[in-house]
Design an enzyme around this catalytic site. Structure first.
Site, PDB file in Angstrom:
ATOM      1  N   ASP A 189       0.848  -1.198   0.000  1.00  0.00           N
ATOM      2  CA  ASP A 189       0.000   0.000   0.000  1.00  0.00           C
ATOM      3  C   ASP A 189       0.877   1.240   0.000  1.00  0.00           C
ATOM      4  O   ASP A 189       1.766   1.373   0.840  1.00  0.00           O
ATOM      5  CB  ASP A 189      -0.912   0.014   1.239  1.00  0.00           C
ATOM      6  CG  ASP A 189      -1.944   1.110   1.102  1.00  0.00           C
ATOM      7  OD1 ASP A 189      -2.731   1.063   0.145  1.00  0.00           O
ATOM      8  OD2 ASP A 189      -1.947   2.041   1.937  1.00  0.00           O
TER       9      ASP A 189
ATOM     10  N   ASP B 115      -5.678  31.896  29.686  1.00  0.00           N
ATOM     11  CA  ASP B 115      -5.561  30.791  30.646  1.00  0.00           C
ATOM     12  C   ASP B 115      -5.533  31.352  32.071  1.00  0.00           C
ATOM     13  O   ASP B 115      -5.424  32.574  32.265  1.00  0.00           O
ATOM     14  CB  ASP B 115      -4.311  29.946  30.357  1.00  0.00           C
ATOM     15  CG  ASP B 115      -4.536  28.477  30.709  1.00  0.00           C
ATOM     16  OD1 ASP B 115      -5.152  28.204  31.757  1.00  0.00           O
ATOM     17  OD2 ASP B 115      -4.106  27.597  29.945  1.00  0.00           O
TER      18      ASP B 115
ATOM     19  N   GLY C 144      -7.245  34.645  32.861  1.00  0.00           N
ATOM     20  CA  GLY C 144      -8.687  34.592  33.094  1.00  0.00           C
ATOM     21  C   GLY C 144      -9.172  33.161  33.170  1.00  0.00           C
ATOM     22  O   GLY C 144      -8.436  32.230  32.849  1.00  0.00           O
ATOM     23  N   ASP C 145     -10.437  33.020  33.617  1.00  0.00           N
ATOM     24  CA  ASP C 145     -11.044  31.706  33.771  1.00  0.00           C
ATOM     25  C   ASP C 145     -12.157  31.590  32.728  1.00  0.00           C
ATOM     26  O   ASP C 145     -13.098  32.394  32.752  1.00  0.00           O
ATOM     27  CB  ASP C 145     -11.616  31.616  35.210  1.00  0.00           C
ATOM     28  CG  ASP C 145     -12.252  30.271  35.480  1.00  0.00           C
ATOM     29  OD1 ASP C 145     -12.688  29.605  34.524  1.00  0.00           O
ATOM     30  OD2 ASP C 145     -12.332  29.891  36.671  1.00  0.00           O
ATOM     31  N   PHE C 146     -12.060  30.619  31.828  1.00  0.00           N
ATOM     32  CA  PHE C 146     -13.058  30.596  30.757  1.00  0.00           C
ATOM     33  C   PHE C 146     -14.455  30.200  31.230  1.00  0.00           C
ATOM     34  O   PHE C 146     -15.406  30.292  30.478  1.00  0.00           O
ATOM     35  CB  PHE C 146     -12.600  29.796  29.520  1.00  0.00           C
ATOM     36  CG  PHE C 146     -12.070  28.400  29.758  1.00  0.00           C
ATOM     37  CD1 PHE C 146     -12.744  27.479  30.539  1.00  0.00           C
ATOM     38  CD2 PHE C 146     -10.884  27.996  29.122  1.00  0.00           C
ATOM     39  CE1 PHE C 146     -12.265  26.202  30.719  1.00  0.00           C
ATOM     40  CE2 PHE C 146     -10.391  26.712  29.292  1.00  0.00           C
ATOM     41  CZ  PHE C 146     -11.090  25.803  30.101  1.00  0.00           C
TER      42      PHE C 146
ATOM     43  N   ARG D  26      -7.527  20.258  23.140  1.00  0.00           N
ATOM     44  CA  ARG D  26      -7.397  19.312  24.256  1.00  0.00           C
ATOM     45  C   ARG D  26      -7.983  19.865  25.548  1.00  0.00           C
ATOM     46  O   ARG D  26      -7.368  19.748  26.614  1.00  0.00           O
ATOM     47  CB  ARG D  26      -5.929  19.013  24.558  1.00  0.00           C
ATOM     48  CG  ARG D  26      -5.147  18.408  23.498  1.00  0.00           C
ATOM     49  CD  ARG D  26      -3.704  18.599  23.914  1.00  0.00           C
ATOM     50  NE  ARG D  26      -2.812  18.186  22.899  1.00  0.00           N
ATOM     51  CZ  ARG D  26      -2.478  16.936  22.685  1.00  0.00           C
ATOM     52  NH1 ARG D  26      -2.953  16.003  23.434  1.00  0.00           N
ATOM     53  NH2 ARG D  26      -1.666  16.643  21.720  1.00  0.00           N
TER      54      ARG D  26
HETATM   55  C1  LIG Z   1       3.043   8.339  -5.618  1.00  0.00           C
HETATM   56  C2  LIG Z   1       2.777   7.393  -6.778  1.00  0.00           C
HETATM   57  C3  LIG Z   1       1.845   6.389  -6.672  1.00  0.00           C
HETATM   58  N1  LIG Z   1       1.586   5.547  -7.746  1.00  0.00           N
HETATM   59  C4  LIG Z   1       0.550   4.493  -7.643  1.00  0.00           C
HETATM   60  O1  LIG Z   1      -0.417   4.829  -6.673  1.00  0.00           O
HETATM   61  C5  LIG Z   1      -1.125   3.627  -6.303  1.00  0.00           C
HETATM   62  C6  LIG Z   1      -1.327   3.664  -4.795  1.00  0.00           C
HETATM   63  O2  LIG Z   1      -2.482   3.011  -4.440  1.00  0.00           O
HETATM   64  P1  LIG Z   1      -2.528   1.638  -3.637  1.00  0.00           P
HETATM   65  O3  LIG Z   1      -3.794   1.614  -2.874  1.00  0.00           O
HETATM   66  O4  LIG Z   1      -1.277   1.444  -2.879  1.00  0.00           O
HETATM   67  O5  LIG Z   1      -2.546   0.534  -4.782  1.00  0.00           O
HETATM   68  P2  LIG Z   1      -3.642   0.239  -5.898  1.00  0.00           P
HETATM   69  O6  LIG Z   1      -3.228   0.861  -7.179  1.00  0.00           O
HETATM   70  O7  LIG Z   1      -5.017   0.596  -5.401  1.00  0.00           O
HETATM   71  O8  LIG Z   1      -3.528  -1.308  -6.042  1.00  0.00           O
HETATM   72  P3  LIG Z   1      -3.821  -2.444  -4.945  1.00  0.00           P
HETATM   73  O9  LIG Z   1      -2.492  -2.986  -4.549  1.00  0.00           O
HETATM   74  O10 LIG Z   1      -4.674  -3.454  -5.640  1.00  0.00           O
HETATM   75  O11 LIG Z   1      -4.541  -1.833  -3.785  1.00  0.00           O
HETATM   76  C7  LIG Z   1      -0.251   2.463  -6.706  1.00  0.00           C
HETATM   77  O12 LIG Z   1      -0.865   1.808  -7.812  1.00  0.00           O
HETATM   78  C8  LIG Z   1       1.061   3.123  -7.139  1.00  0.00           C
HETATM   79  O13 LIG Z   1       1.680   2.385  -8.185  1.00  0.00           O
HETATM   80  C9  LIG Z   1       2.267   5.694  -8.939  1.00  0.00           C
HETATM   81  O14 LIG Z   1       2.012   4.974  -9.906  1.00  0.00           O
HETATM   82  N2  LIG Z   1       3.234   6.670  -9.018  1.00  0.00           N
HETATM   83  C10 LIG Z   1       3.527   7.540  -8.011  1.00  0.00           C
HETATM   84  O15 LIG Z   1       4.410   8.410  -8.156  1.00  0.00           O
END
Ligand SMILES: Cc1cn([C@@H]2O[C@H](COP(=O)(O)OP(=O)(O)OP(=O)(O)O)[C@@H](O)[C@H]2O)c(=O)[nH]c1=O
Length: 608
Positions: free
Chosen positions: A88, A469, A495-497, A512
Site C-alpha cells: 500500500d 488561561d 482569566g477563567d473561561f 485538548r
Molecule cells: C506516488 C505514486 C503512486 N503511484 C501508484 O499509486 C497507487 C497507490 O495506491 P494503492 O492503494 O497502494 O494501490 P492500488 O493501485 O489501489 O492497487 P492495490 O495494490 O490493488 O490496492 C499504486 O498503484 C502506485 O503504483 C504511482 O504509480 N506513481 C507515483 O508516483
C-alpha cells in the site's frame, strides 16, 4: 549482497501478488519474479486516526490486502499459495495521509497541498508465507515499510489543472505518477524511487534475504493455526495457546531511519501472541524509559560519540552493572543504538528525550512517572467507583482534579512542561489541518504555554493570537517562549473561561480542553464560546477522538481509561463532538484527521 538468489528461491514457489497496480506488477516482473495476480477486495477504509504514524496505517492496509487474497485463494483452490505479497502506497504531508483522489477536484486539492513542498511517500509491504497441511493453515506475516522524500517545484494553477486533465493522477496515491508526466513536477527525490512508484524492490529483496538466508535459523518459531473456515473475517481465529517457544520478553522490531521491519509470527488479522506479551510487559518498558529519563541518561549521551556503560554510569552517578542493564533495555526499546563502540541516542531520543530539546517530552515523562503512575495504581478503585482517583492518590479534593496535581512550584513547572511537550507534538498538524489564513484574530482558550499559539503565528503571519488561561498558569509561561519575530503576534491574557469575559476573536480554539470536562461543563463552556463568537466566526476543536464504536482511537494511549482515572471528563467520538457543537449554534462542522494524536474539527457560528 547478492539479491538474485533470493528471487531465484521464489521461482520454485507459488507466489501471488495481491495487487491490481500495474506498476507493482511491472516492477516485480522486471526483477525476474514469476507470480499470479489476484487483486485484493479489501476496502481501504481503516480509521487513519487510530494509527500512531502514517506508515503504521500503510503496513496494516498492506497486510489486510494480502490476508484477504490468501483467504480467497485458499478457499477457491483448496490449497494455499506459498507466498502472498500485499502493498500500500500513501503520501503523507502536514500530518495528512493522501491516497488516490476521488475526482478531479480532490486531485487538485491534493496537488495544491504538495505544491512547492517536500512530502513523504510510504509504501507498506506485507509478505505472508502460507502452508496448508493436514487441515491446518500455517501463516507467517512479515511486514516492513519504506519512506522516500519527494519535493515538488512551485507550480502554477494552470499547470496543475493541465496535469489533472491528462487523467494521470486518478489511480495514484497523492494524485501524481512520478514515473510519467508527474516526473516533471518533481524537484528532487531522496530515497528509493521505486518506492514512490509503488514498490520498494530493494528493501523487499533484503527482507527476503533475511527470511531465506537468516543468520541464525534456529531462532525461527512456527505457529500453527486451525484450518481457516470459509468466513468473511479472520477476526477471532487466532489460537494463541499454540505458540511454541515464546518467553515473556516483548517482540522487538528493528527500527531504522525511514524503514521498519516487523516479523509477526503467527499473526492472524492483527491478533498475535507477541502483542499480548507486549501488553503484559508494557509497564516494564514504561518504567525503563521513565528511569532513564529521570536519571538523565539521554542528556548524558547527548549528540556526541558513543559512550560505554562505564562512562554513562560515571556521568549519571550510578553503578556500572545497573547502568549497563538499563542501557541495554533502552537499546532493546529502540531508544538507543548499541554498537561495539558503545551506546548513543537514536534520532528519536535526541529529538524527544533529552531535557533541553525544542520537542522535549522529558517533563511529560517525569509527570507520567510520578503523577500518572500513582493514579493508575488505583485503576481498580476507579473502575469500581466510576470516578477519578485524585483524593486517593494525591490527597486532593478539589473540584478540578488538575488542581491537586501541581502543588509545589516544581510540580507546577513539570505540569506546564508536560503540557507544553504534548502540545508541541501536534501543534503543527493542528495549525495546518485547515487553511486558517482568512482569520485575523484567534483566541486559544486554555492555551497554556502558547505552544499552539506560536505555531499558528508562524504559519499565519497575519494572525494575532491571544492565549487565555488561568492567572497561575500565565505567570509561569515565560520560560517556554520561543525567540523570533512571530512572538509579537502572541499575547497572554489571564482569566477563567468559566467565569470571565472571553477576549474577542474571529476564531476560538479549544485544543485538548473538552475531554477534561463532564458533558454539563462542556455545555457551559460551549455556550460561553458561542455567546462570544460573532456569526461567521469559527471554533476550532482539537481532540483525541474515539471511533464511533467507542473503542480507543489511539492504540496504546487508552484515552478513555486515562480520563476515568485522572479527570472528571471523558473521551468522545467525532459525531458526539459534532452534536455538541451544533447544539450551540455551530454549523458546517468539518473534521480532519491529522494522522497524529489528535483530530481537528472546524465549525462556523451561524446567526442565533
Ligand atoms: C506516488 C505514486 C503512486 N503511484 C501508484 O499509486 C497507487 C497507490 O495506491 P494503492 O492503494 O497502494 O494501490 P492500488 O493501485 O489501489 O492497487 P492495490 O495494490 O490493488 O490496492 C499504486 O498503484 C502506485 O503504483 C504511482 O504509480 N506513481 C507515483 O508516483
Amino acid at each position: 549482497m547478492a539479491l538474485y538468489p533470493v528471487v531465484r528461491k521464489l521461482l520454485q514457489k507459488r507466489v501471488v501478488l495481491a495487487s491490481a497496480s500495474p506498476r507493482r506488477q511491472e516492477i516485480l516482473s522486471n526483477a525476474g519474479l514469476r507470480f499470479e495476480v489476484v487483486p485484493s477486495r479489501f476496502k481501504e477504509q481503516l480509521n487513519k486516526a487510530s494509527f500512531p504514524t502514517p506508515y503504521a496505517y500503510a503496513m496494516e492496509t498492506a497486510k489486510q490486502k494480502a490476508l484477504d487474497v490468501a483467504r480467497r485463494v485458499h478457499q477457491k483452490d483448496l490449497r494455499a499459495p506459498d507466498i502472498v505479497i500485499g502493498a500500500d502506497t500513501i503520501v503523507a504531508v502536514g500530518g495528512l495521509i493522501l491516497e488516490k483522489p476521488m475526482d478531479k477536484q480532490d486531485a487538485y486539492s491534493m496537488l495544491s497541498r504538495l505544491n512547492g513542498k517536500e512530502h513523504s511517500v510510504f509504501t507498506g509491504v506485507a509478505i505472508i508465507h502460507c502452508s496448508y497441511q493436514d487441515g491446518r493453515l500455517d501463516m507467517e506475516v512479515s511486514e516492513f515499510y519504506e519512506e522516500t522524500l519527494v519535493k515538488f517545484s512551485q507550480l502554477s494553477e494552470e499547470l496543475l489543472w493541465e496535469y489533472i486533465h491528462s487523467g494521470e493522477p486518478m489511480d495514484k496515491a497523492g494524485g501524481y505518477g512520478i514515473q510519467a508526466l508527474g516526473g516533471m513536477l518533481v524537484e528532487y527525490v531522496r530515497g528509493d524511487f521505486l518506492n514512490v512508484v509503488g514498490f520498494p524492490l530493494n528493501h523487499f529483496c533484503k527482507k527476503l534475504a533475511e527470511l531465506y538466508f537468516p543468520p541464525r535459523p534456529e531462532n525461527v518459531q512456527r505457529v500453527k493455526h486451525d484450518s481457516i473456515p470459509p468466513v468473511d473475517t479472520f477476526e477471532g481465529l487466532s489460537d494463541l495457546s499454540d505458540v511454541e517457544g515464546g518467553g515473556s520478553s516483548p517482540a522487538h522490531s528493528q527500527q531504522g531511519h525511514g524503514t521498519k521491519d516487523t516479523h509477526a509470527k503467527g499473526t492472524v488479522a492483527g491478533l498475535h501472541s507477541s502483542a499480548l506479551l507486549e501488553v503484559i510487559d508494557g509497564f516494564k518498558a514504561s518504567k525503563a524509559l521513565f528511569t532513564a529519563s529521570k536519571m538523565k541518561v539521554f542528556d548524558a549521551l547527548g549528540d556526541g560519540a558513543p559512550l560505554s556503560a562505564v562512562d554513562v554510569a560515571r556521568k549519571i552517578d550510578a553503578s556500572e552493572h545497573g547502568t549497563g542493564r538499563l542501557l541495554d533495555a533502552c537499546a532493546a526499546l529502540g531508544l538507543l543504538e548499541k554498537t561495539h563502540r558503545g551506546y548513543r541516542n537514536t534520532e528519536l531520543a535526541s529529538r524527544y528525550l533529552r531535557s533541553d530539546g525544542e520537542f522535549s517530552l522529558h517533563s511529560l515523562i517525569l509527570h507520567s512517572d510520578t503523577h500518572v503512575w500513582n493514579l493508575f495504581t488505583h485503576l481498580e478503585s476507579a473502575v469500581r467507583e466510576g470516578t477519578h482517583q485524585h483524593p486517593r492518590a494525591l490527597g486532593s479534593t478539589a473540584d478540578d482534579p488538575s488542581q491537586g496535581t501541581c502543588r509545589s512550584q516544581d510540580q507546577k513547572l513539570r505540569c506546564l512542561g508536560a503540557m507544553h511537550g504534548l502540545s508541541k507534538l501536534s501543534a503543527h498538524q493542528v495549525a495546518t489541518a485547515f487553511d486558517l489564513s482568512q482569520f485575523t484574530s484567534a483566541c486559544d482558550l486554555g492555551g497554556c504555554t502558547g505552544a499552539l499559539a506560536h505555531e499558528l503565528a508562524r504559519e499565519y503571519p497575519g494572525l494575532k493570537v491571544t492565549v487565555f488561561d488561568l492567572p497561575e498558569v500565565i505567570e509561569d509561561v515565560k520560560r517556554f517562549q520561543p525567540n523570533g519575530p512571530q512572538t509579537e503576534q502572541v499575547t497572554f491574557v489571564p482569566g477563567d473561561f468559566f467565569k470571565d469575559r472571553l477576549p474577542e476573536a474571529d476564531l476560538y480554539i479549544l485544543s485538548r480542553i473538552l475531554h477534561d470536562w463532564s458533558d454539563e461543563k462542556v455545555h457551559e463552556l460551549l455556550s460561553r464560546v458561542s455567546g462570544s463568537c460573532k456569526p461567521g466566526g469559527c471554533l476550532l476543536v482539537a481532540e483525541s477522538t474515539l471511533d464511533e464504536e467507542k473503542q480507543a482511537a489511539r492504540p496504546g494511549l487508552l484515552p478513555s481509561l486515562d480520563l476515568l482515572v485522572q479527570a472528571q471528563g471523558r473521551a468522545r467520538s467525532l459525531s458526539e463532538y459534532r452534536h455538541l457543537l451544533q447544539a450551540h449554534g455551530f454549523t458546517d462542522v468539518r473534521a480532519a484527521g491529522t494522522g497524529n494524536i489528535v483530530d481537528v474539527i472546524l465549525a462556523t457560528r451561524t446567526e442565533p
